[in-house]
Design an enzyme around this catalytic site. Structure first.
Site, PDB file in Angstrom:
ATOM      1  N   THR A  57      43.146  39.256  50.103  1.00 22.83           N
ATOM      2  CA  THR A  57      42.479  39.643  51.339  1.00 22.83           C
ATOM      3  C   THR A  57      43.261  39.162  52.570  1.00 22.83           C
ATOM      4  OG1 THR A  57      40.309  39.735  50.310  1.00 22.83           O
ATOM      5  CG2 THR A  57      40.346  39.325  52.674  1.00 22.83           C
ATOM      6  N   SER A 102      38.714  26.158  41.162  1.00 20.94           N
ATOM      7  CA  SER A 102      39.439  26.575  42.363  1.00 20.94           C
ATOM      8  C   SER A 102      38.489  27.210  43.383  1.00 20.94           C
ATOM      9  CB  SER A 102      40.534  27.571  41.948  1.00 20.94           C
ATOM     10  OG  SER A 102      41.111  28.178  43.070  1.00 20.94           O
ATOM     11  N   GLY A 127      41.503  40.758  40.219  1.00 26.54           N
ATOM     12  CA  GLY A 127      41.944  41.500  39.046  1.00 26.54           C
ATOM     13  C   GLY A 127      41.800  43.008  39.171  1.00 26.54           C
ATOM     14  N   ASP A 179      45.546  31.802  34.100  1.00 32.73           N
ATOM     15  CA  ASP A 179      44.343  32.203  34.829  1.00 32.73           C
ATOM     16  C   ASP A 179      43.131  31.982  33.929  1.00 32.73           C
ATOM     17  OD1 ASP A 179      42.895  33.138  36.934  1.00 32.73           O
ATOM     18  OD2 ASP A 179      43.728  35.158  36.939  1.00 32.73           O
ATOM     19  N   SER A 183      48.402  39.361  42.042  1.00 25.40           N
ATOM     20  CA  SER A 183      48.029  40.739  42.341  1.00 25.40           C
ATOM     21  C   SER A 183      48.960  41.322  43.412  1.00 25.40           C
ATOM     22  CB  SER A 183      46.590  40.742  42.863  1.00 25.40           C
ATOM     23  OG  SER A 183      46.558  40.117  44.131  1.00 25.40           O
TER      24      SER A 183
END
Lengths: 494, 494
Positions: free
Chosen positions: A207, A268, A172, A260, A203
């Site tokens: 990563t 998750s 976020g 979300d 987003s």
């Protein structure tokens, strides 16, 4: 009986079957109105959405066409005879209906739902129904049951080590790429840290997207094990190793719906960490007015949910609340964030301080899991490993082991500077808006797209100063990004 | 820029676009992961799900394939150049998300959602999210807003008459085919009754399915007007005249999910009646232990919701609670129900009494709307029109005007008798189970499939007596029906 024909059509994530509209001796349209058919051959069986074809060049009489997903999942060769029938909906849909009606489900019921979802027996609309019903209300035991069910249907990685550490941020906050600093620090110290990451869900990048700028991230479980044995750590894309296939299916629906919830988030994250073989986990919960968690109350509720589920799954956790009031670092987007990360690892003087401080603090918490470290000394040890260049060296070895990318992709050639419309002090930066501008500009699909932030909260700007620069790989992307920034730049100047 | 190629692939109800996986100069897979693309040419634009093709025989370089739905809705000719982009989700999805979060929506927000749904901008998963969120909680004003929005996006039929009557049953009771008796009675009296009906949603058949056994039901609005001008009434399939296209889209998701809330029911029924130009409506709410409405409390709640919404939409209603404790009539399934209806209209001595009584009562309520009828005399007038054969004559004229079917389809040739497993009095018949057995046997797709009930509640049976006969058009259908009846016949013998 119909003969299988493999059609080179990829209908991810759904199974699709293709039938001639006429001339198969039954009304294909009435089958189609039911949305799903069951295709059965021997002991193999799949459910598929039906598309009707009006051209015998694509599919012939007496044939059933299977798209890539359906063909692979049915796992029978071309020409095999199969039967079709109106699909009986998966039995677990009755539990979804009970959940919609406000019931609380038990472990067996949640397990049945997740089993059917992992086996691709649910259509996206049925998955959406389950997720939205859960978003309405979900008890803590239901969340635990969901987590356990998701672990049970996937692969599990095993490591011959008593301590397997990991670090996870709930996301976020644009630019918050701490994992790529924490993991090499921890690896340099010698702890086992087999990190699997996701690609961007809602987003501008995950990563895995940023690491991919530097190295291959699509690694098999065997390759991961080989790298961890040598370098203690890895930074791989989790999707490849099928750790939580049900979660991957759920995410394929959560993403477009931008669902979300805390419960889905906890299930998750914890299921993936347990499946990845972690024993100790630091969870970063950024709190701020435009973060995923916006109040101390919510942060505590989420913390307790993480703790409850993790404890019952046998995972030791340390939950850290961090400052989520604005983006972290300067860059937002795969290439721009990779640059920030490398600047920190290289101890460059202009490396973003907030990213460094944040990463070192988290690495300290991970190192504190090591019994060999004196109580409270994790932080100083992390700082030492970063300052000495040992973390950078570890990162270089990890990149080399995963497969170094020949060159970093270029930054987007189309650029635009967003200016301050007045003079004053920056009092707020909207994380959601910054993420949206970066996505509109093309991140993460366009690796060189994104934003570079010139100013952060608390800084003084004069009218006309550049607040941030938008990068895009195409004129269209730049246009979308600029439109979005024009509507609302995300900066508040007081 | 890509050139349109029309692909003869019907992907109802969704728009689907097809692209070569490689060689279009961008990563098709990344587009696909986003689930939906926007296809734009000039001022035309659609959203479509993307399928990837690995065979240049199906779709070539520089081309975009459009399935039937997408081609028709984009409305540009083959070879036209179009652009594709990541689809921005419809703006109204933000309101859906607010609804998921528990907010109550205003009229403008509901209107935006329904507008996007009617324009096919929502995917099934997005529609499911909206419906399930509404199933969680929906206020009365929201239900009214939904009704009004559904009327606004569809066609409206207009009749030059101060009194346009209709009758609607909320469904759930097998065999309850009263409309096909009420409409000819009302027509014989001379009131305007342009009845549009649906096909089966979750039941073994809808009125349109049964009427289709006797006459053409796929009528244009013009043809309907012509028939009504001559015969005062019509019994047409509502799907053809696009009265509530948003509702049709919602139903395409409600059906497979078996969602059936009071709020959606009221909005669906009232919007279709207002769009059909009705001014006065009798609504039949069967109440019984296995009906859609199971308690007096629920019946009253539903009645009030109907009354509130109808009043604000300017529709005069009379709500009637009827006995929903068991199936009505003897036959269940298109042909079997058509036979029952004709037996009643023909005043045959063995015509099912409960169907006749029920239909005459409802017709009486409809006739009571006629100012020319003395208060409370509707019932006797209805009885008179039926007994005199005037209703039958009206039905024959309506059938002739719509287009009489050459012959009634045959009853299914595969039959099985379900026997009483003990002697005693029949104390209950499960409407849901009876419907399920009939559907499993093939109704409504197989017009001759269904059940014929030999005994009803209160009757005495001996062990081995036939409770009902299952009809199916195929051995497989009979097998499914028998399996279902074997599991539970639906009869309770006390």
């Amino acid at each position: 009986m119909l003969r299988i024909r493999r059609l080179p059509i990829d209908t991810y994530p759904e199974n699709t079957a293709f039938l001639l509209r006429h001339a198969n001796g039954y009304s294909a349209e009435q089958f189609q109105a039911l949305r799903k058919i069951r295709v059965t051959g021997g002991s193999s069986e799949i459910l598929a959405t039906l598309a009707l074809v009006d051209d015998e060049g694509i599919i012939g009489h007496g044939e059933i066409g299977l798209g890539e997903q359906a063909y692979r999942r049915l796992n029978l060769s071309e020409g095999t005879e199969v039967e079709i029938a109106q699909a009986r909906p998966p039995a677990s849909l009755d539990y979804v209906r009970r959940k919609i009606d406000g019931d609380t489900l038990g472990e067996a019921e949640v397990g049945a739902i997740i089993g059917d979802i992992a086996a691709h027996r649910y259509s996206p609309m049925e998955i959406a129904a389950f997720l939205v019903a859960c978003a309405g209300f979900m008890s803590t035991p239901e969340t635990l049951a969901l987590t356990r069910a998701m672990v049970n249907v996937g692969n599990r990685l095993k490591w011959n080590a008593p301590l397997v550490v990991d670090k996870h941020c709930i996301g976020g906050i644009p630019g918050n790429r701490t994992s790529m600093i924490v993991v090499p620090i921890v690896a340099a110290h010698g702890l086992i840290c087999p990190k699997t990451s996701s690609r961007a869900i809602t987003s501008p990048c995950g990563t895995a997207d940023v690491m991919e700028v530097l190295a291959e991230v699509n690694l098999s479980a065997e390759k991961m094990a080989e790298i961890v044995a040598k370098e203690h750590a890895v930074l791989a894309w989790g999707g490849r190793v099928n750790l939580s296939p049900a979660d991957d299916v759920l995410i394929s629906v959560e993403r477009p719906l931008r669902l979300d919830t805390f419960e889905q988030m906890v299930a998750s994250i914890i299921s993936k960490k347990v499946a990845a073989g972690s024993t100790h986990l630091v969870i970063d919960i950024p709190v701020g007015p435009t973060a995923k968690v916006r109040s101390q109350n919510d942060a505590v509720r989420l913390r307790k949910l993480f703790e409850y589920v993790a404890r019952h799954m046998g995972l030791v956790t340390k939950i850290v609340f961090t400052d989520g009031s604005q983006p972290v670092g300067r860059g937002v987007g795969p290439v721009l964030e990779a640059r920030d990360v490398l600047a920190v690892l290289r101890n460059e003087p202009d490396a973003p301080e907030d990213l460094r401080d944040h990463a070192v603090a988290l690495a300290g918490h991970v190192l504190d899991f090591d019994p060999a470290i004196e109580g409270g000394k994790g932080y100083s040890r992390a700082l030492e490993l970063l300052a000495s260049g040992e973390a950078l060296a570890a990162m270089e070895r990890i990149i080399e082991a995963q497969g170094r990318k020949p060159a970093m992709p270029e930054l987007g050639g189309f650029q635009h500077e967003v200016k301050a419309h007045r003079s004053g002090r920056i009092v707020a930066i909207d994380c959601e808006r910054i993420a949206k501008v970066a996505r509109q500009a093309g991140a993460p699909m366009d690796q060189g797209a994104g934003l570079y932030l010139m100013h952060k909260i608390g800084e003084q700007v004069s009218k006309g100063d550049t607040l941030y620069r938008i990068y895009a790989g195409s004129q269209a992307g730049l246009g979308f990004g600029c439109d979005c920034a024009e509507e609302n730049s995300g900066y508040e100047i007081g």
